[in-house]
Design a protein around this motif. Sequence first.
Motif, PDB file in Angstrom:
ATOM      1  N   ASN A   1       0.818  -1.213   0.000  1.00  0.00           N
ATOM      2  CA  ASN A   1       0.000   0.000   0.000  1.00  0.00           C
ATOM      3  C   ASN A   1       0.850   1.260   0.000  1.00  0.00           C
ATOM      4  N   LEU A   2       2.163   1.110   0.251  1.00  0.00           N
ATOM      5  CA  LEU A   2       3.077   2.245   0.319  1.00  0.00           C
ATOM      6  C   LEU A   2       3.981   2.269  -0.909  1.00  0.00           C
ATOM      7  N   TYR A   3       4.276   3.471  -1.365  1.00  0.00           N
ATOM      8  CA  TYR A   3       5.213   3.591  -2.486  1.00  0.00           C
ATOM      9  C   TYR A   3       6.579   3.052  -2.082  1.00  0.00           C
ATOM     10  N   CYS A   4       7.290   2.558  -3.067  1.00  0.00           N
ATOM     11  CA  CYS A   4       8.649   2.085  -2.841  1.00  0.00           C
ATOM     12  C   CYS A   4       9.618   3.270  -2.778  1.00  0.00           C
ATOM     13  N   ASP A   5      10.833   3.002  -2.343  1.00  0.00           N
ATOM     14  CA  ASP A   5      11.883   4.011  -2.282  1.00  0.00           C
ATOM     15  C   ASP A   5      12.349   4.321  -3.709  1.00  0.00           C
ATOM     16  N   PRO A   6      12.110   5.528  -4.213  1.00  0.00           N
ATOM     17  CA  PRO A   6      12.515   5.823  -5.592  1.00  0.00           C
ATOM     18  C   PRO A   6      14.026   5.825  -5.783  1.00  0.00           C
ATOM     19  N   GLU A   7      14.790   6.007  -4.704  1.00  0.00           N
ATOM     20  CA  GLU A   7      16.247   6.006  -4.788  1.00  0.00           C
ATOM     21  C   GLU A   7      16.834   4.596  -4.690  1.00  0.00           C
ATOM     22  N   CYS A   8      15.993   3.606  -4.322  1.00  0.00           N
ATOM     23  CA  CYS A   8      16.477   2.217  -4.166  1.00  0.00           C
ATOM     24  C   CYS A   8      17.723   2.184  -3.284  1.00  0.00           C
ATOM     25  N   THR A   9      17.662   2.890  -2.153  1.00  0.00           N
ATOM     26  CA  THR A   9      18.857   3.157  -1.362  1.00  0.00           C
ATOM     27  C   THR A   9      19.571   1.887  -0.909  1.00  0.00           C
ATOM     28  N   GLU A  10      18.844   0.985  -0.263  1.00  0.00           N
ATOM     29  CA  GLU A  10      19.481  -0.236   0.240  1.00  0.00           C
ATOM     30  C   GLU A  10      19.983  -1.109  -0.906  1.00  0.00           C
ATOM     31  N   LEU A  11      19.167  -1.248  -1.936  1.00  0.00           N
ATOM     32  CA  LEU A  11      19.576  -2.055  -3.083  1.00  0.00           C
ATOM     33  C   LEU A  11      20.825  -1.483  -3.747  1.00  0.00           C
ATOM     34  N   ARG A  12      20.871  -0.170  -3.910  1.00  0.00           N
ATOM     35  CA  ARG A  12      22.049   0.446  -4.543  1.00  0.00           C
ATOM     36  C   ARG A  12      23.308   0.218  -3.710  1.00  0.00           C
ATOM     37  N   GLN A  13      23.178   0.283  -2.386  1.00  0.00           N
ATOM     38  CA  GLN A  13      24.344   0.062  -1.536  1.00  0.00           C
ATOM     39  C   GLN A  13      24.854  -1.366  -1.665  1.00  0.00           C
ATOM     40  N   ARG A  14      23.946  -2.324  -1.676  1.00  0.00           N
ATOM     41  CA  ARG A  14      24.366  -3.727  -1.830  1.00  0.00           C
ATOM     42  C   ARG A  14      24.973  -3.945  -3.217  1.00  0.00           C
ATOM     43  N   ALA A  15      24.330  -3.395  -4.236  1.00  0.00           N
ATOM     44  CA  ALA A  15      24.810  -3.585  -5.604  1.00  0.00           C
ATOM     45  C   ALA A  15      26.167  -2.909  -5.808  1.00  0.00           C
ATOM     46  N   ALA A  16      26.373  -1.773  -5.169  1.00  0.00           N
ATOM     47  CA  ALA A  16      27.659  -1.084  -5.286  1.00  0.00           C
ATOM     48  C   ALA A  16      28.785  -1.971  -4.773  1.00  0.00           C
ATOM     49  N   ALA A  17      28.567  -2.642  -3.659  1.00  0.00           N
ATOM     50  CA  ALA A  17      29.576  -3.552  -3.120  1.00  0.00           C
ATOM     51  C   ALA A  17      29.793  -4.737  -4.061  1.00  0.00           C
ATOM     52  N   LEU A  18      28.723  -5.242  -4.649  1.00  0.00           N
ATOM     53  CA  LEU A  18      28.829  -6.380  -5.567  1.00  0.00           C
ATOM     54  C   LEU A  18      29.652  -6.016  -6.804  1.00  0.00           C
TER      55      LEU A  18
ATOM     56  N   VAL B   1      31.768  -0.572  -7.222  1.00  0.00           N
ATOM     57  CA  VAL B   1      31.602   0.832  -7.591  1.00  0.00           C
ATOM     58  C   VAL B   1      30.941   1.566  -6.432  1.00  0.00           C
ATOM     59  N   GLY B   2      30.720   2.864  -6.586  1.00  0.00           N
ATOM     60  CA  GLY B   2      29.991   3.613  -5.582  1.00  0.00           C
ATOM     61  C   GLY B   2      28.500   3.631  -5.873  1.00  0.00           C
ATOM     62  N   PRO B   3      27.669   3.877  -4.872  1.00  0.00           N
ATOM     63  CA  PRO B   3      26.226   3.980  -5.118  1.00  0.00           C
ATOM     64  C   PRO B   3      25.887   5.034  -6.164  1.00  0.00           C
ATOM     65  N   GLU B   4      26.719   6.072  -6.248  1.00  0.00           N
ATOM     66  CA  GLU B   4      26.479   7.130  -7.236  1.00  0.00           C
ATOM     67  C   GLU B   4      26.749   6.669  -8.665  1.00  0.00           C
ATOM     68  N   ASN B   5      27.358   5.494  -8.809  1.00  0.00           N
ATOM     69  CA  ASN B   5      27.647   4.942 -10.138  1.00  0.00           C
ATOM     70  C   ASN B   5      26.573   3.979 -10.633  1.00  0.00           C
ATOM     71  N   LEU B   6      25.471   3.866  -9.887  1.00  0.00           N
ATOM     72  CA  LEU B   6      24.451   2.862 -10.193  1.00  0.00           C
ATOM     73  C   LEU B   6      23.077   3.475 -10.354  1.00  0.00           C
ATOM     74  N   LEU B   7      22.344   2.951 -11.329  1.00  0.00           N
ATOM     75  CA  LEU B   7      20.927   3.272 -11.458  1.00  0.00           C
ATOM     76  C   LEU B   7      20.146   1.963 -11.595  1.00  0.00           C
ATOM     77  N   PRO B   8      19.410   1.544 -10.538  1.00  0.00           N
ATOM     78  CA  PRO B   8      18.550   0.370 -10.657  1.00  0.00           C
ATOM     79  C   PRO B   8      17.343   0.685 -11.536  1.00  0.00           C
ATOM     80  N   VAL B   9      16.945  -0.291 -12.338  1.00  0.00           N
ATOM     81  CA  VAL B   9      15.875  -0.067 -13.311  1.00  0.00           C
ATOM     82  C   VAL B   9      14.979  -1.292 -13.414  1.00  0.00           C
ATOM     83  N   ASN B  10      13.869  -1.098 -14.125  1.00  0.00           N
ATOM     84  CA  ASN B  10      12.876  -2.153 -14.320  1.00  0.00           C
ATOM     85  C   ASN B  10      13.330  -3.064 -15.468  1.00  0.00           C
ATOM     86  N   GLY B  11      14.289  -3.934 -15.181  1.00  0.00           N
ATOM     87  CA  GLY B  11      14.884  -4.761 -16.214  1.00  0.00           C
ATOM     88  C   GLY B  11      15.856  -3.946 -17.045  1.00  0.00           C
ATOM     89  N   SER B  12      16.873  -4.578 -17.617  1.00  0.00           N
ATOM     90  CA  SER B  12      17.872  -3.802 -18.349  1.00  0.00           C
ATOM     91  C   SER B  12      17.311  -3.171 -19.615  1.00  0.00           C
TER      92      SER B  12
END
Length: 334
Positions: free
Chosen positions: A31-48, A51-62
């Motif tokens: 019922n609540l909107y998701c985080d538009p910044e994908c903050t937690e996901l970006r932090q995990r993906a940056a470590a994977l 790169v830095g979180p500022e180097n990532l943009l999560p999207v709806n499929g590539s």
Amino acid sequence: MQYVKLNTNESPFPPSPAVIRAAEAEAERLNLYCDPECTELRQRAAALFGVGPENLLPVNGSDEILYFAFLAFCDENMPLAFPDISYGFYPVYADFLHIPSVIIPLREDFSIDPADYIGLHKNIIIANPNAPTGISLSAAQVEEIVRSNPDNVVIIDEAYVDFGGESCVPLIHRYDNLLVTQTFSKSRSLAGGRLGFGIACEALIRDLNAVKYSVNPYNVNRMTQAAGAAAIDDNAYYMENCVTIAKNRDDTAEALRSMGFRVLPSCSNFLFAESPDITGEDLYLSLKKRGVLVRHFRKERIENFVRITVGTREQMDLLLKNIRAILHERGDIK
């Protein structure tokens, strides 16, 4: 009829239990909107990705990051170059957005010649490994393309890189004109979750974010964000599955070659193969009648090929059994 589905390059393995639990835990908060910044996901993906979180943009499929990139960096006065045989959405997006296309033929062996792109001075997109061929360029070859086109954006689509390709993500630290795209649809069993990433210098990501916030700010839903973060935590499970798929791929390729097939060298989760004894269309239709789906393309250069998604050992054994039976019925093998 229940088909054995070897036509869309999905993973044959389910998400890990932790991923399923993470997605289910978010269901009661839909019922609540998701985080538009994908903050937690970006932090995990940056470590994977290293790169830095500022180097990532999560999207709806590539596919979405490709669309954003075409909108951000191409227009009627900025053409886009790509191979004549590659991912089918490149010309679709280019036509839709009225972007002039520079179509560059693959070599006779269906590989990309890096020399065709060096110093081209146009925006470039290359799937690496390429689809539907499965053939890959080295990171050094890609780097030369990127370095020789400093005033243009080079997009490297790494949808299949985890199955044997060499990722170019580390190059984003040296080149501000490189955009690498990846997806969790293939190697991380989230095709239905729709999660991809754009990876680039901060300036390119900022441009892509401007498009995102103009088009679809809440583009990655909360269940997918949670599933993606959990998939990163369970990365060892997915990389082990990639090893299994690569083994099944290589064994299947060897078996097809023993039946006279030409099979292109693949660094992906699929095989591209043709037989001298049966057309691609006839093999596709014959397998479909037997409950096995593969992909057939009508494009002239590749109309005799089929693309076969690599599945479980049982699925590949069933595929090979049916191909042998088809060729036997035609009198092509005993």
